[in-house]
Motif scaffolding. Structure first.
Motif, PDB file in Angstrom:
ATOM      1  N   SER A 317      -7.108  66.047  41.128  1.00 31.49           N
ATOM      2  CA  SER A 317      -6.868  66.061  39.683  1.00 31.49           C
ATOM      3  C   SER A 317      -7.048  67.456  39.098  1.00 31.49           C
ATOM      4  O   SER A 317      -6.368  67.832  38.147  1.00 31.49           O
ATOM      5  CB  SER A 317      -7.816  65.081  38.980  1.00 31.49           C
ATOM      6  N   LEU A 318      -7.982  68.248  39.663  1.00 33.17           N
ATOM      7  CA  LEU A 318      -8.206  69.630  39.224  1.00 33.17           C
ATOM      8  C   LEU A 318      -7.689  70.599  40.279  1.00 33.17           C
ATOM      9  O   LEU A 318      -8.270  71.663  40.504  1.00 33.17           O
ATOM     10  CB  LEU A 318      -9.695  69.876  38.977  1.00 33.17           C
ATOM     11  N   THR A 319      -6.599  70.231  40.906  1.00 29.96           N
ATOM     12  CA  THR A 319      -6.066  70.984  42.040  1.00 29.96           C
ATOM     13  C   THR A 319      -5.954  72.482  41.767  1.00 29.96           C
ATOM     14  O   THR A 319      -5.630  72.903  40.645  1.00 29.96           O
ATOM     15  CB  THR A 319      -4.684  70.438  42.436  1.00 29.96           C
ATOM     16  N   LEU A 320      -6.218  73.282  42.806  1.00 31.49           N
ATOM     17  CA  LEU A 320      -6.023  74.719  42.719  1.00 31.49           C
ATOM     18  C   LEU A 320      -4.595  75.094  43.081  1.00 31.49           C
ATOM     19  O   LEU A 320      -4.230  76.275  43.042  1.00 31.49           O
ATOM     20  CB  LEU A 320      -7.011  75.435  43.640  1.00 31.49           C
ATOM     21  N   GLY A 321      -3.796  74.079  43.434  1.00 36.73           N
ATOM     22  CA  GLY A 321      -2.389  74.287  43.729  1.00 36.73           C
ATOM     23  C   GLY A 321      -1.527  73.496  42.759  1.00 36.73           C
ATOM     24  O   GLY A 321      -1.964  73.143  41.671  1.00 36.73           O
ATOM     25  N   PRO A 322      -0.300  73.178  43.154  1.00 31.33           N
ATOM     26  CA  PRO A 322       0.598  72.438  42.249  1.00 31.33           C
ATOM     27  C   PRO A 322       0.290  70.943  42.215  1.00 31.33           C
ATOM     28  O   PRO A 322      -0.275  70.390  43.153  1.00 31.33           O
ATOM     29  CB  PRO A 322       1.982  72.697  42.851  1.00 31.33           C
ATOM     30  N   TYR A 323       0.659  70.318  41.128  1.00 28.22           N
ATOM     31  CA  TYR A 323       0.587  68.863  41.033  1.00 28.22           C
ATOM     32  C   TYR A 323       1.570  68.235  42.012  1.00 28.22           C
ATOM     33  O   TYR A 323       2.651  68.778  42.262  1.00 28.22           O
ATOM     34  CB  TYR A 323       0.939  68.420  39.605  1.00 28.22           C
ATOM     35  N   CYS A 324       1.214  67.074  42.529  1.00 28.76           N
ATOM     36  CA  CYS A 324       2.088  66.348  43.445  1.00 28.76           C
ATOM     37  C   CYS A 324       3.046  65.450  42.649  1.00 28.76           C
ATOM     38  O   CYS A 324       2.857  65.226  41.451  1.00 28.76           O
ATOM     39  CB  CYS A 324       1.244  65.508  44.401  1.00 28.76           C
ATOM     40  N   PRO A 325       4.099  64.899  43.295  1.00 26.98           N
ATOM     41  CA  PRO A 325       5.029  63.999  42.594  1.00 26.98           C
ATOM     42  C   PRO A 325       4.342  62.793  41.970  1.00 26.98           C
ATOM     43  O   PRO A 325       4.715  62.360  40.880  1.00 26.98           O
ATOM     44  CB  PRO A 325       6.007  63.586  43.701  1.00 26.98           C
ATOM     45  N   ALA A 326       3.333  62.231  42.643  1.00 27.72           N
ATOM     46  CA  ALA A 326       2.667  61.037  42.120  1.00 27.72           C
ATOM     47  C   ALA A 326       1.970  61.335  40.793  1.00 27.72           C
ATOM     48  O   ALA A 326       2.088  60.574  39.827  1.00 27.72           O
ATOM     49  CB  ALA A 326       1.662  60.504  43.137  1.00 27.72           C
ATOM     50  N   ARG A 327       1.233  62.443  40.716  1.00 27.49           N
ATOM     51  CA  ARG A 327       0.549  62.773  39.469  1.00 27.49           C
ATOM     52  C   ARG A 327       1.554  63.137  38.372  1.00 27.49           C
ATOM     53  O   ARG A 327       1.342  62.840  37.193  1.00 27.49           O
ATOM     54  CB  ARG A 327      -0.445  63.913  39.689  1.00 27.49           C
ATOM     55  N   THR A 328       2.630  63.790  38.751  1.00 30.30           N
ATOM     56  CA  THR A 328       3.659  64.129  37.765  1.00 30.30           C
ATOM     57  C   THR A 328       4.265  62.864  37.174  1.00 30.30           C
ATOM     58  O   THR A 328       4.417  62.732  35.951  1.00 30.30           O
ATOM     59  CB  THR A 328       4.752  64.992  38.421  1.00 30.30           C
ATOM     60  N   ALA A 329       4.595  61.898  38.038  1.00 30.39           N
ATOM     61  CA  ALA A 329       5.174  60.638  37.568  1.00 30.39           C
ATOM     62  C   ALA A 329       4.184  59.869  36.701  1.00 30.39           C
ATOM     63  O   ALA A 329       4.557  59.307  35.654  1.00 30.39           O
ATOM     64  CB  ALA A 329       5.608  59.788  38.768  1.00 30.39           C
ATOM     65  N   ALA A 330       2.925  59.830  37.105  1.00 39.50           N
ATOM     66  CA  ALA A 330       1.914  59.089  36.348  1.00 39.50           C
ATOM     67  C   ALA A 330       1.727  59.674  34.956  1.00 39.50           C
ATOM     68  O   ALA A 330       1.612  58.941  33.963  1.00 39.50           O
ATOM     69  CB  ALA A 330       0.587  59.094  37.112  1.00 39.50           C
ATOM     70  N   ASN A 331       1.692  60.999  34.859  1.00 32.33           N
ATOM     71  CA  ASN A 331       1.523  61.634  33.555  1.00 32.33           C
ATOM     72  C   ASN A 331       2.746  61.457  32.665  1.00 32.33           C
ATOM     73  O   ASN A 331       2.619  61.307  31.444  1.00 32.33           O
ATOM     74  CB  ASN A 331       1.205  63.122  33.736  1.00 32.33           C
ATOM     75  N   ALA A 332       3.924  61.464  33.262  1.00 29.36           N
ATOM     76  CA  ALA A 332       5.145  61.203  32.488  1.00 29.36           C
ATOM     77  C   ALA A 332       5.098  59.799  31.893  1.00 29.36           C
ATOM     78  O   ALA A 332       5.435  59.587  30.717  1.00 29.36           O
ATOM     79  CB  ALA A 332       6.377  61.376  33.371  1.00 29.36           C
ATOM     80  N   ALA A 333       4.662  58.833  32.690  1.00 26.67           N
ATOM     81  CA  ALA A 333       4.561  57.452  32.204  1.00 26.67           C
ATOM     82  C   ALA A 333       3.564  57.351  31.049  1.00 26.67           C
ATOM     83  O   ALA A 333       3.827  56.692  30.038  1.00 26.67           O
ATOM     84  CB  ALA A 333       4.149  56.532  33.347  1.00 26.67           C
ATOM     85  N   THR A 334       2.419  58.015  31.178  1.00 25.25           N
ATOM     86  CA  THR A 334       1.411  57.987  30.113  1.00 25.25           C
ATOM     87  C   THR A 334       1.976  58.557  28.813  1.00 25.25           C
ATOM     88  O   THR A 334       1.735  58.013  27.725  1.00 25.25           O
ATOM     89  CB  THR A 334       0.169  58.790  30.546  1.00 25.25           C
ATOM     90  N   ALA A 335       2.729  59.648  28.926  1.00 25.15           N
ATOM     91  CA  ALA A 335       3.295  60.273  27.730  1.00 25.15           C
ATOM     92  C   ALA A 335       4.271  59.329  27.036  1.00 25.15           C
ATOM     93  O   ALA A 335       4.208  59.137  25.812  1.00 25.15           O
ATOM     94  CB  ALA A 335       3.989  61.575  28.104  1.00 25.15           C
ATOM     95  N   TYR A 336       5.169  58.708  27.796  1.00 25.66           N
ATOM     96  CA  TYR A 336       6.170  57.839  27.175  1.00 25.66           C
ATOM     97  C   TYR A 336       5.547  56.569  26.590  1.00 25.66           C
ATOM     98  O   TYR A 336       5.979  56.070  25.551  1.00 25.66           O
ATOM     99  CB  TYR A 336       7.267  57.510  28.177  1.00 25.66           C
ATOM    100  N   LEU A 337       4.518  56.055  27.250  1.00 24.33           N
ATOM    101  CA  LEU A 337       3.836  54.881  26.702  1.00 24.33           C
ATOM    102  C   LEU A 337       3.165  55.201  25.365  1.00 24.33           C
ATOM    103  O   LEU A 337       3.119  54.370  24.462  1.00 24.33           O
ATOM    104  CB  LEU A 337       2.804  54.355  27.694  1.00 24.33           C
ATOM    105  N   ALA A 338       2.638  56.423  25.236  1.00 24.18           N
ATOM    106  CA  ALA A 338       2.020  56.811  23.974  1.00 24.18           C
ATOM    107  C   ALA A 338       3.038  56.843  22.841  1.00 24.18           C
ATOM    108  O   ALA A 338       2.690  56.670  21.670  1.00 24.18           O
ATOM    109  CB  ALA A 338       1.359  58.177  24.113  1.00 24.18           C
ATOM    110  N   LEU A 339       4.312  57.063  23.208  1.00 24.87           N
ATOM    111  CA  LEU A 339       5.382  57.052  22.212  1.00 24.87           C
ATOM    112  C   LEU A 339       5.917  55.643  21.972  1.00 24.87           C
ATOM    113  O   LEU A 339       6.800  55.447  21.134  1.00 24.87           O
ATOM    114  CB  LEU A 339       6.536  57.948  22.674  1.00 24.87           C
ATOM    115  N   GLY A 340       5.397  54.666  22.729  1.00 26.34           N
ATOM    116  CA  GLY A 340       5.886  53.293  22.607  1.00 26.34           C
ATOM    117  C   GLY A 340       7.169  53.036  23.356  1.00 26.34           C
ATOM    118  O   GLY A 340       7.853  52.035  23.120  1.00 26.34           O
TER     119      GLY A 340
END
Length: 451
Positions: A317-340
């Protein structure tokens, strides 16, 4: 042979550090003496700097206090400092407390032998500098130890409870302070400040999970200041991403966005751009109601994924490298849900849940299930039964761990479940959350009681 002032000071500092760690662990001198199998007077005299036990004592203290070897490492540093002092004294033909012995004759090569001005330095001065330069290998070993411990702690962040990991890292933070009080070559100094920045950022994230919000902000600000002092843009970007994370979960969405944008400005081609964009920008913009901004941030994040290897490994979660596809997808879902919005959310979450389940990471598994549960409530044909089942799974997965992010997401889920307040399974979710967070008896339930 008398000790130098530097060595006396270092030994007293080591004794004080032992006293601090002993007290922090809840041991009296008498009880601690039994654990390390030394006399109480020996412990007391060591803590005041009046007694200097051998390495076995310090190694035993490290074992009892679970410090990871920091006390023995500092003993080794002081012992090596003493050895270098003795070697230098031998080279100069002096005792550590006496004046240099005058030469019995003048060599033709000696400075000023011809009666003129000194044109070069004495050999012993050059040798002393060489000895100091060689001591850098000791600093390299200590820095490598520190860097390894920080990387290991970042990897353990979602595997151990925040309280356990915080207890493990507190002595390491004291060790960092000791190193900072020393002298290193400029490249080593930059490494030290970088490791210290990562450590403070991690402590900030742990303080957030423990609901010590002001402490979390302080640690995160310290992380950025250390990265700034090191003049490391990549580390500055990482620290800004951590500040954005903490601001997001403390409800400071404008600050979360500002930190993410400043991090992106500093990040250049850094792999942290991905985390700053999807975890920082997209989620903060969603909370601020900017649908267009979220779309752009999500599109940029998924484009960035193509610039990094898409291995199956889940990033920290505090990676010193790039985010992986799974975390990217999860965060995208959280953002869209916040918009309803639920369009595409299920696909994103299915991808993320599969990866997080395989990695056995309780926190991310719970967060994704709570988001998927919320999506079921927002569907054209709402399914409160399935939503409640997913929420129960999420809280069960994290029953032994304290994650502020999970608790906040559960509260958001229950807020979305208001239209289905009479559903018994949703009532059960509300009760589970109340038990988990030890809500005060006067605090109203997340769902109203059915009338």
């Amino acid at each position: 042979m008398a000790d130098s002032d530097e060595i006396k000071t270092a030994r007293r500092a080591l004794g004080r550090r032992l006293a601090q760690l002993r007290k922090a662990a809840g041991h009296t001198q008498h009880g601690f003496a039994r654990l390390v199998q030394y006399g109480r007077s020996s412990v007391a005299n060591t803590e005041t700097g009046h007694q200097h036990p051998d390495r076995a004592f310090w190694s035993c203290c490290d074992t009892v206090l679970q410090t990871g070897g920091v006390l023995a490492a500092e003993y080794d540093r002081i012992a090596e400092l003493d050895r270098r002092r003795r070697r230098l004294s031998a080279i100069q033909g002096t005792t550590p407390t006496s004046r240099p012995v005058a030469p019995t004759h003048t060599s033709p090569d000696a400075p000023g032998a011809d009666g003129g001005s000194v044109l070069w330095e004495r050999e012993d001065s050059i040798d002393a500098r060489r000895l100091a330069l060689k001591s850098a290998t000791d600093d390299d070993a200590r820095l490598a130890y520190l860097e390894n411990e920080v990387r290991r702690a970042i990897a353990d962040n979602e595997c151990l409870t925040p309280a356990v990991l915080m207890a493990r890292l507190r002595p390491l933070r004291v060790y960092v302070d000791q190193l900072m009080a020393g002298r290193q070559h400029p490249p080593q100094r930059a490494r030290l400040y970088t490791a210290a920045a990562h450590l403070s950022g991690l402590l900030g994230a742990l303080a957030l999970d423990l609901r010590a919000f002001r402490v979390a902000h302080a640690y995160a600000a310290e992380a950025f200041d250390l990265a700034d002092a090191a003049e490391q843009p990549d580390v500055q970007a990482w620290a800004r991403a951590t500040q954005s994370l903490i601001a997001f979960y403390t409800g400071d969405y404008h600050d979360a966005l500002a930190y993410a944008q400043d991090g992106l400005r500093r990040a250049s081609a850094s792999p942290h751009r991905l985390r700053l964009t999807i975890n920082g920008q997209a989620r903060a913009l969603a909370r601020l109601g900017d649908r267009y901004g979220v779309d752009r941030a999500v599109d940029r994040a998924f484009t960035m994924l193509s610039d990094h290897p898409s291995g199956s490994e889940v990033s920290a979660s505090l990676t010193l490298g790039p985010y992986c596809p799974a975390r990217t997808a999860a965060n995208a879902a959280t953002a869209y849900l916040a918009l309803g919005s639920t369009a595409g959310v299920t696909d994103h979450l299915t991808t993320a849940i599969t990866a997080f389940d395989a990695a056995a990471l309780a926190g991310p598994r719970a967060l994704c299930r709570l988001d998927l549960a919320t999506a079921h409530l927002h569907a054209d044909d709402p399914d409160p039964e399935q939503a409640a089942t997913l929420a129960v799974e999420a809280l069960t997965l994290t029953a032994q761990q304290r994650f502020e992010s999970v608790h906040q997401r559960a509260r958001q889920f229950l807020a979305a479940a208001q239209p289905f307040a009479r559903h018994p399974r949703l009532r059960h979710v509300a009760d589970m959350l109340a038990d988990r967070t030890q809500v005060d008896a006067t605090t109203p339930s997340a769902l109203p009681s059915p009338s």
